[in-house]
Design an enzyme around this catalytic site. Structure first.
Site, short mmCIF file in Angstrom:
data_model
loop_
_atom_site.label_atom_id
_atom_site.label_comp_id
_atom_site.label_asym_id
_atom_site.label_seq_id
_atom_site.Cartn_x
_atom_site.Cartn_y
_atom_site.Cartn_z
N ASP A 178 0.84 -1.20 0.00
CA ASP A 178 0.00 0.00 0.00
C ASP A 178 0.88 1.25 0.00
O ASP A 178 0.87 2.05 0.94
CB ASP A 178 -0.93 -0.05 1.23
CG ASP A 178 -1.96 1.08 1.23
OD1 ASP A 178 -2.20 1.68 0.16
OD2 ASP A 178 -2.51 1.36 2.31
C1 SPV Z 1 -7.29 2.09 3.49
O1 SPV Z 1 -8.19 1.30 3.82
O2 SPV Z 1 -6.54 1.89 2.55
C2 SPV Z 1 -7.13 3.32 4.25
C3 SPV Z 1 -7.49 3.33 5.62
O3 SPV Z 1 -6.63 4.28 3.71
S1 SPV Z 1 -6.11 2.96 6.52
O4 SPV Z 1 -5.52 1.73 6.01
O5 SPV Z 1 -6.62 2.87 7.86
O6 SPV Z 1 -5.17 4.07 6.38
MG MG Z 2 -5.69 3.80 2.01
#
Ligand code: SPV
Ligand code: MG
Length: 294
Positions: free
Chosen positions: A58
């Site tokens: 991510d």
């Molecule tokens: C996601 O779900 O990708 C988010 C929320 O941005 S968090 O992972 O809590 O940042």
């Molecule tokens: Mg996110």
């Protein structure tokens, strides 16, 4: 299944209503169909979960066109309003507006973008979360709003001030700037990585609902929903729980099947084939064949 109101307008109504709305995470068409079937009024297309399901980290490893393709399948499979996690917009104002336009064209109900720089790192990983310049981020928001119509596509501005280690003043300054940037922002998402909701509630107290507030209680998950309601929170996002549930479920079945060299003992614990056929409405095909093939 679908309502006459556009999905964007449905999401806007949910965000603006006095009630606390829960958005459940989905990351592909199957999970989106399951969220819709469960009865959630809206879906969070999580960047984290979509990346993970594609085998990316991510940190903007996956492209915005890949996200658009996934979201299109989620819209078709759920017919529900989908708020897309747009990360930081995949670049500057120009990337953010092209991405938003494509999401809108493929049926997403809205986008949330966060005030970080590209590439953004997941908010729970490490301590490198450089924040964007406030004016530049306002430009990103404005460019999105000038490209996609207000009332048909929700725009949420997310501040990562707390994630970046800043205090309440920075968070409020940023939220204030985004709310009054003339960008038609529909709500503010205030994120926190603490295990207690104290900084989120300090923010909501000071914010006084100038625009609807959205929260992501991933870390402060023990707080009861009634406290969010009392704090006047508009929407809470369960951001990654279907993806994490899938990880555990797939791991445990793999362990059993590998060890037992058979599937006899897992059959009762997994979805029956008929459930899968019904989830994707195979019966409709029979009916349509009766009409069109006869
Ligand atoms: C996601 O779900 O990708 C988010 C929320 O941005 S968090 O992972 O809590 O940042
Ligand atoms: Mg996110």
């Amino acid at each position: 299944k679908s309502s006459k109101l556009s999905l964007g307008y449905q999401l806007l109504k949910l965000i603006k209503s006095e009630e606390l709305t829960f958005l459940m995470e989905a990351h592909d068409a199957l999970s989106a169909a399951i969220v819709a079937e469960a009865g959630f009024p809206a879906i969070w297309a999580s960047g984290f979960s979509i990346s993970t399901s594609l085998g990316y980290r991510d940190v903007n490893e996956c492209s915005w066109t890949q996200v658009v393709d996934v979201v299109e399948r989620m819209v078709d499979a759920s017919c529900k309003p989908i708020l897309v996690d747009g990360d930081s917009g995949f670049g500057n104002f120009n990337n953010a507006r092209i991405f938003s336009k494509k999401l809108f064209e493929r049926g997403a109900a809205g986008i949330c973008i966060e005030d970080k720089v590209f590439p953004k790192m997941n908010s729970f990983v490490g301590n490198r979360h450089p924040l964007a310049d406030i004016g530049e981020f306002c430009g990103r928001l404005k460019a999105i709003r000038d490209t996609v119509p207000k009332d048909e596509f929700v725009l949420i501005a997310r501040t990562e001030a707390f994630i970046a280690g800043q205090g309440i003043d920075e968070a409020l300054d940023r939220a204030h700037a985004y709310a009054y940037a003339n960008a038609g922002v529909d709500g503010i998402l205030i994120h926190s990585r603490r295990h207690e909701p104290n900084e989120v509630f300090a923010f909501s107290d000071a914010w006084k609902n100038r625009l609807p507030l959205v929260i992501v209680p991933t870390k402060y998950y023990t707080t009861p929903a009634s406290e969010y309601k009392n704090a006047g929170i508009s929407a809470a996002i369960w951001a990654n729980h279907n993806m994490r549930a899938a990880v555990n479920a797939m791991r445990s079945i793999c362990q059993v099947v590998l060890k037992e060299e058979g599937v006899k003992n897992v059959e009762d614990g997994i979805a029956d084939l008929s459930e899968v056929f019904s989830l994707l409405d195979y019966d409709e095909l029979d009916i349509s064949e009766g009409i069109y093939l006869s």
